[in-house]
Design an enzyme around this catalytic site. Structure first.
Site, short mmCIF file in Angstrom:
data_model
loop_
_atom_site.label_atom_id
_atom_site.label_comp_id
_atom_site.label_asym_id
_atom_site.label_seq_id
_atom_site.Cartn_x
_atom_site.Cartn_y
_atom_site.Cartn_z
N THR A 288 -1.03 -26.20 -47.41
CA THR A 288 -1.06 -25.10 -46.01
C THR A 288 -0.98 -26.01 -44.82
OG1 THR A 288 -3.40 -25.80 -45.90
CG2 THR A 288 -3.03 -24.18 -47.63
N ASP A 289 -0.67 -25.26 -43.82
CA ASP A 289 -1.08 -25.76 -42.45
C ASP A 289 -2.43 -25.94 -42.46
OD1 ASP A 289 -0.67 -26.52 -39.85
OD2 ASP A 289 0.74 -24.99 -39.34
N TRP A 290 -2.88 -26.59 -41.35
CA TRP A 290 -4.16 -26.89 -41.05
C TRP A 290 -5.22 -25.63 -41.07
CZ3 TRP A 290 -1.57 -30.39 -42.77
CH2 TRP A 290 -1.97 -31.76 -42.76
#
Length: 526
Positions: A288-290
């Site tokens: 995932t992105d953060w």
């Protein structure tokens, strides 16, 4: 009348795809009356397993043998980040010490090692793309990988091959290589090849359609913006650069915050399972992105392999969509054990594929502080302290690459009367704040979230700290003695130009990521 630029971008993004959609047979004259039915991301299950591509088979064989020895908790450890500020790096995985697997360090950015000392601030992707030079793209990638390895970074969060710049006001266009998908693909391919030649796991991001920052993130109040893209447009424009990074053997892919066709990228099974892992044959792991994850079981079944930084909806309180909840989901049958095995195997196989099982250095810097001694887990309520920065210099002679790219990226539109090249004896007048320096220093603004003095990069997680920054006015004065500078954005009325004088005007336009909001902006170009 002034119209919000991001609204225009969103509308144009929507309208550009409507003409390619099949007409609704129930609507008069083929008009689309139900937008929700026009854009739909169909389910695609189960997740294709990795290990069937010849170049990855040996790594998968070793990974499968190692994962077979792991407990349930150890497998979950590899898939779940330890949490925001719970380690030296911006992202840190769990570890399996008894089997020799360390916590992996994940660190920004596409143009260097972020939040670190003694590194090189490489030219941004948009500058590199302007060279149209494959060799320079590759050489820059090699240097990026060398510095990341020298700092002990296992997974470098770059290159960015999305956004492609569909929306000119998009905040993160500068991180990528340009608006042409083929150019993006070449830039991504060469960068991945270069970075991974040093054993660093490169990350192609952001999959996919992350073309604006406003409303990019799903929340309990408002869902993330949906990039509605028909199949042909997706493949010919947005997916092409990612396909090239997969062809280059990229080890990791980061999904975007936004939705695609009304399905969040973090749990879009058609996107991850169907297109990335099945159609493109991607063998690495998907992260995932953060804080982009919005569900536990749903994202695991859709093909997500790693969640970053590991927190749930609210960070820093010890909750996660995975971690112990993923273990419970496997035990109660919500997530098949076979899916967890594949998640862990993909991560370990990538670790083997890049040779990180032998002689790879641990992190020697902290993304949280520049002090030598500091908390080991700053996100914890109580943390032990220790050495967190060892001040390892990894710059080598990479400044030569920076300068060569800077020269080749210059675009000359015209040269009337052969004014260029200038003589060192020319009478030169310099105008514009972009020719000067930030009086507080090049790194005075957090994540470069301001536009004071010469602009070398945008703001946000795609930035790094400058080791130094030479302002154009200083460089010109070092070569030409007859220079008068007015470093403001207002033309001085008291001055008049003589026939034998040359005017150099420096202007800039900044943009960056949503989480930083310099001046009046909200993640769009200033």
């Amino acid at each position: 009348m002034k119209v919000a630029p991001l609204l225009l971008c969103h509308v144009s993004l929507f309208l550009s795809f409507v003409s390619a959609l099949p007409a609704d047979p129930s609507a008069p004259d083929g008009h689309h009356e139900k937008r929700a039915s026009a854009y739909f991301s169909p389910p695609y299950y189960p997740t294709p397993k990795g290990g069937w591509v010849a170049e990855w088979r040996a790594s998968y064989a070793k990974a499968q043998a190692l994962v077979a020895q792991m407990t349930l908790v150890e497998k979950v450890n590899l898939t779940t980040g330890t949490g925001l500020y719970m380690g030296r790096c911006v992202g840190n995985t769990g570890s399996v010490p008894r089997l020799g697997i360390p916590s992996l360090c994940l660190e920004d950015s596409p143009l260097g090692v972020a939040k670190a000392d003694n590194i090189t601030a490489f030219p941004a992707g948009i500058t590199v793309g302007a060279t149209w030079d494959k060799d320079l793209m590759y050489i820059r990638g090699v240097a990026l990988g060398a510095e990341a390895r020298g700092k002990g970074v296992n997974v470098q969060l770059g290159p960015a091959v999305g956004p492609i710049g569909r929306c000119p006001w998009g905040g993160r266009n500068w991180e990528s290589f340009g608006a042409d998908p083929y150019l993006q693909g070449v830039g991504g391919y060469q960068t991945v090849k270069g970075m991974q030649s040093n054993g660093v796991i490169a990350t192609a991001k952001h999959l996919i359609g992350n073309e604006q920052e406003q409303h990019r993130l799903d929340s309990r109040v408002q869902p993330a913006i949906s990039s509605d893209i028909d199949d042909r447009t997706l493949h010919e424009l947005y997916l092409w650069p990612f396909a090239e990074t997969v062809r280059a053997g990229v080890g990791a892919v980061m999904i975007a915050y936004n939705e695609v066709n009304d399905s969040s990228c973090s749990q879009n099974s058609k996107l991850i399972n169907g297109i990335l892992k099945d159609e493109l044959g991607f063998q690495g792991f998907v992260m995932t992105d953060w804080l982009a994850q919005i569900g536990g079981v749903s994202s695991a079944l859709a093909g997500l392999d790693m969640t970053m930084p590991g927190d749930g909806f609210i960070p820093l309180i010890g909750q996660s969509y995975w971690a112990y909840d993923l273990a419970i989901a496997v035990l109660n049958g919500s997530v098949p054990l076979d899916r967890l095995n594949d998640m862990a195997t993909r991560i370990v196989a990538t670790w083997y594929q890049l040779g990180q099982d032998s002689g790879y250095p641990p992190p020697n810097f902290s993304s949280n502080t520049r002090d030598r001694i500091g908390p080991l887990y700053p996100g914890a309520l109580f943390s032990p302290s220790g050495v967190v920065n060892e001040y390892v210099n990894v710059q080598s002679d990479h400044y030569k690459i920076v300068r060569e790219i800077g020269r080749d990226a210059i675009t000359m539109l015209k040269n009337d009367n052969h004014i260029l090249p200038l003589s060192t004896n020319a009478k030169i007048r310099i105008f514009g704040s972009d020719a000067g320096s930030n009086p507080k220093g090049p790194n005075a603004c957090e994540s470069r979230a301001c536009n004071i003095g010469v602009l070398g990069m945008g703001w946000g997680s795609g930035s790094v700290d400058y080791p130094y920054l030479v302002a154009p006015v200083d460089a010109i004065k070092a070569k030409a003695p007859n220079v008068i500078a007015s470093l403001s954005d207002t033309f001085p009325r008291s001055q008049s130009a003589a026939a034998d004088e040359v005017a150099l005007v420096f202007i800039s336009s900044d943009s960056g990521e949503k989480y930083e909001k310099p001046d009046y902006t909200t993640g769009k170009r200033a």
